[in-house]
Motif scaffolding. Sequence first.
Motif, PDB file in Angstrom:
ATOM      1  N   THR A 385       1.409  -0.706  10.765  1.00  0.00           N
ATOM      2  CA  THR A 385       0.146   0.039  10.861  1.00  0.00           C
ATOM      3  C   THR A 385      -0.016   0.980   9.662  1.00  0.00           C
ATOM      4  N   LEU A 386       1.070   1.685   9.312  1.00  0.00           N
ATOM      5  CA  LEU A 386       0.984   2.623   8.187  1.00  0.00           C
ATOM      6  C   LEU A 386       0.710   1.884   6.877  1.00  0.00           C
ATOM      7  N   ILE A 387       1.306   0.695   6.730  1.00  0.00           N
ATOM      8  CA  ILE A 387       1.071  -0.105   5.512  1.00  0.00           C
ATOM      9  C   ILE A 387      -0.405  -0.536   5.448  1.00  0.00           C
ATOM     10  N   ARG A 388      -0.943  -0.956   6.574  1.00  0.00           N
ATOM     11  CA  ARG A 388      -2.377  -1.321   6.617  1.00  0.00           C
ATOM     12  C   ARG A 388      -3.252  -0.125   6.268  1.00  0.00           C
ATOM     13  N   GLU A 389      -2.888   1.029   6.825  1.00  0.00           N
ATOM     14  CA  GLU A 389      -3.711   2.219   6.588  1.00  0.00           C
ATOM     15  C   GLU A 389      -3.682   2.645   5.122  1.00  0.00           C
ATOM     16  N   ASP A 390      -2.533   2.418   4.465  1.00  0.00           N
ATOM     17  CA  ASP A 390      -2.471   2.675   3.017  1.00  0.00           C
ATOM     18  C   ASP A 390      -3.568   1.888   2.295  1.00  0.00           C
ATOM     19  N   PHE A 391      -3.675   0.597   2.640  1.00  0.00           N
ATOM     20  CA  PHE A 391      -4.683  -0.245   1.982  1.00  0.00           C
ATOM     21  C   PHE A 391      -6.097   0.199   2.361  1.00  0.00           C
ATOM     22  N   ASP A 392      -6.314   0.464   3.650  1.00  0.00           N
ATOM     23  CA  ASP A 392      -7.652   0.919   4.085  1.00  0.00           C
ATOM     24  C   ASP A 392      -8.086   2.125   3.261  1.00  0.00           C
ATOM     25  N   ARG A 393      -7.144   3.026   3.051  1.00  0.00           N
ATOM     26  CA  ARG A 393      -7.482   4.257   2.345  1.00  0.00           C
ATOM     27  C   ARG A 393      -7.835   3.987   0.883  1.00  0.00           C
ATOM     28  N   VAL A 394      -6.983   3.230   0.173  1.00  0.00           N
ATOM     29  CA  VAL A 394      -7.285   3.024  -1.250  1.00  0.00           C
ATOM     30  C   VAL A 394      -8.534   2.157  -1.433  1.00  0.00           C
ATOM     31  N   PHE A 395      -8.799   1.273  -0.485  1.00  0.00           N
ATOM     32  CA  PHE A 395      -9.989   0.425  -0.639  1.00  0.00           C
ATOM     33  C   PHE A 395     -11.297   1.163  -0.319  1.00  0.00           C
ATOM     34  N   GLN A 396     -11.183   2.408   0.152  1.00  0.00           N
ATOM     35  CA  GLN A 396     -12.400   3.226   0.234  1.00  0.00           C
ATOM     36  C   GLN A 396     -12.829   3.675  -1.158  1.00  0.00           C
ATOM     37  N   ASP A 397     -11.860   3.642  -2.051  1.00  0.00           N
ATOM     38  CA  ASP A 397     -12.092   4.201  -3.377  1.00  0.00           C
ATOM     39  C   ASP A 397     -12.161   3.125  -4.471  1.00  0.00           C
ATOM     40  N   VAL A 398     -11.346   2.097  -4.360  1.00  0.00           N
ATOM     41  CA  VAL A 398     -11.333   1.037  -5.379  1.00  0.00           C
ATOM     42  C   VAL A 398     -11.709  -0.295  -4.734  1.00  0.00           C
ATOM     43  N   ASP A 399     -12.167  -1.246  -5.578  1.00  0.00           N
ATOM     44  CA  ASP A 399     -12.580  -2.559  -5.073  1.00  0.00           C
ATOM     45  C   ASP A 399     -11.434  -3.546  -5.029  1.00  0.00           C
ATOM     46  N   LEU A 400     -10.507  -3.396  -5.968  1.00  0.00           N
ATOM     47  CA  LEU A 400      -9.406  -4.354  -6.104  1.00  0.00           C
ATOM     48  C   LEU A 400      -8.136  -3.600  -6.465  1.00  0.00           C
ATOM     49  N   LEU A 401      -7.005  -4.278  -6.252  1.00  0.00           N
ATOM     50  CA  LEU A 401      -5.729  -3.765  -6.743  1.00  0.00           C
ATOM     51  C   LEU A 401      -5.111  -4.835  -7.632  1.00  0.00           C
ATOM     52  N   VAL A 402      -4.447  -4.404  -8.698  1.00  0.00           N
ATOM     53  CA  VAL A 402      -3.748  -5.363  -9.560  1.00  0.00           C
ATOM     54  C   VAL A 402      -2.271  -4.975  -9.612  1.00  0.00           C
ATOM     55  N   THR A 403      -1.419  -5.964  -9.403  1.00  0.00           N
ATOM     56  CA  THR A 403       0.037  -5.746  -9.373  1.00  0.00           C
ATOM     57  C   THR A 403       0.746  -6.966  -9.967  1.00  0.00           C
ATOM     58  N   PRO A 404       2.055  -6.871 -10.197  1.00  0.00           N
ATOM     59  CA  PRO A 404       2.821  -8.084 -10.484  1.00  0.00           C
ATOM     60  C   PRO A 404       2.933  -8.929  -9.206  1.00  0.00           C
ATOM     61  N   VAL A 405       3.332 -10.188  -9.343  1.00  0.00           N
ATOM     62  CA  VAL A 405       3.584 -11.042  -8.182  1.00  0.00           C
ATOM     63  C   VAL A 405       5.057 -10.963  -7.795  1.00  0.00           C
ATOM     64  N   MET A 406       5.912 -10.970  -8.799  1.00  0.00           N
ATOM     65  CA  MET A 406       7.364 -10.954  -8.592  1.00  0.00           C
ATOM     66  C   MET A 406       7.982  -9.925  -9.522  1.00  0.00           C
ATOM     67  N   PRO A 407       9.130  -9.361  -9.121  1.00  0.00           N
ATOM     68  CA  PRO A 407       9.792  -8.386  -9.993  1.00  0.00           C
ATOM     69  C   PRO A 407      10.330  -9.006 -11.285  1.00  0.00           C
ATOM     70  N   THR A 408      10.589 -10.318 -11.267  1.00  0.00           N
ATOM     71  CA  THR A 408      11.141 -11.016 -12.441  1.00  0.00           C
ATOM     72  C   THR A 408      10.452 -12.363 -12.563  1.00  0.00           C
TER      73      THR A 408
END
Lengths: 489, 98
Positions: A385-408
Amino acid sequence: MSLVKCTLKELQDRFTRGDVSAVEIVRAYFLRISVVESKVKAYITLNDKETMLSQAEALDHALGAWRKTEPMMAMPIAVKDNICTEGLPTTCGSRILGGFVPPYSATAVDALRSQQCFLIGKTNLDEFGMGSSTEYSAFGASRNPWNLSHVPGGSSGGSAVAVAADECVAALGTDTGGSIRQPAACCGVVGLKPTYGRVSRYGLIAFASSLDQIGPITKDVMDAALMLNVLAGHDARDSTSADKDVPDFTRVFKKKDVKKLKIGVPLEFFAEGLDEEVYDAVGEALAVLEDLGGTMEEVSLPHTGAAVATYYIVATAEASSNLARYDGVKYGFRAKESPNLSEMYRATRQEGFGPEVKRRIMLGTYALSSGYYDAYYAKAQAVRTLIREDFDRVFQDVDLLVTPVMPTPAFQLGEKIEDPLQMYLSDLYTISASLAGIPAIALPCGFSRKGLPIGMQILGRPFEEDVVLRAARAYELATDWRKKRPRIR
Amino acid sequence: MSIEISQVEHVAELARLQLSREELERLSTQLSHILTYMEELNATETGGVAGTASVVAGEANVLRDDEVQPSLSQDQALSNAPEAVDGMFQVPQIIGDR
């Protein structure tokens, strides 16, 4: 250009124009398979060539000079072998489904077949989708086409290999914690995990039902949109499938920029443990997106560090329940000469499951067992639930997130097989989107010095695959990564 | 976190897995290692947080009318059975002496 090098869009256009016949398509792909398959081992089962050729002849004959066709007609598509295909063996990469020939097809497969695609074969996977390298397949590991001594990622490794090695034009994968995106990144192709509920799971053999999702693995982002157009939609046979409008996902590409899009860069995904080459490649990709008009913003998803532990409790708990059905009674493998029913169950499951599946069944059973349920399973559900809420919160402010897919980049065959926890940690960046149920795409954004592909991930709000695809396509058109193809040797 | 072999045996019994001695020993080590990692979750405060079992928005029961619809035939349903007899799945004897 050689037929097998075509993207799905290019092959559709050539077939529709009548530049190429269905028979030529089938011949070209089977020739390609005969040249590279022994090296890369993408498939568990290949469809019968002669049957497909006669289907192709009938199709060419029926079409004649009039080329009005369905989008997927005559397109050679590969399907991950945990998705049911009527009349074609479906193994889940496991001994325990030995001899199983489904009497029905998954809704996703029906959608493709109803447009008369060619189901060219069933691709290799870690047993029941449990793994990040295909090394846990009972049929042996697939190889990374860019370097045969490296893993192709997993669990949809066979599908990613088949696309990267031109052994099909596009493929279906499934993603529970990254199993579409991670192999796509390892093999330098595009992999889209749709929003949970966007694509019917009917006929997908369950691993973790609250996380599993079918999606496309393709040569470029346009192809991912073309595939999603066919796959997406409500299905009465899957009670978790979403009753949402399905847009034409290719129409979003009319805009070739990302102006007005706010792109979040989550700090936790660029922290300790991220390989320097991956860090640099994704950093450069962010600069490209900024040049294209995107606005960048640093954001925080504070519970990211808990995602791997949360996932491996939730997913194994669900798996221990889902895999209880393999008892040697209704289908698949049964151990020989058991004196009674309970011995037959135990021996069948002992001989039928491989080591990683047993490990996960044990973990999940432990997490659900009396006295431990609250400490593990209930706790993990709360953190989810907390992980979902993290996303809910940032998506109020930004449209997309960009990250790596894998650490290596892709690791070497055998490198992590004896250390399950290290294998689990390679899913670090893909797991959060699965727990939150949001859409995420992996696409190539560079190569390591050793020549292995590096992937970036774009995540969006639930059911906003259109926004994810638009940004991914804009990036893809501004760069040349998709044009690099592996030389298999 | 340390998982004794006897605990591994108990869980294997719950999961209907007839593990070998070697597997029991290996799993005792591996599960201890993995569960120790998972205990990191205890560092996250979850007081008063409702758990997520499903991410489906606006969850509601999905019901349909109880009407007869086409389904697999008996032959199709039995087509994958390891052993079948007289239109039924066959299993080892479960009642009475053998």
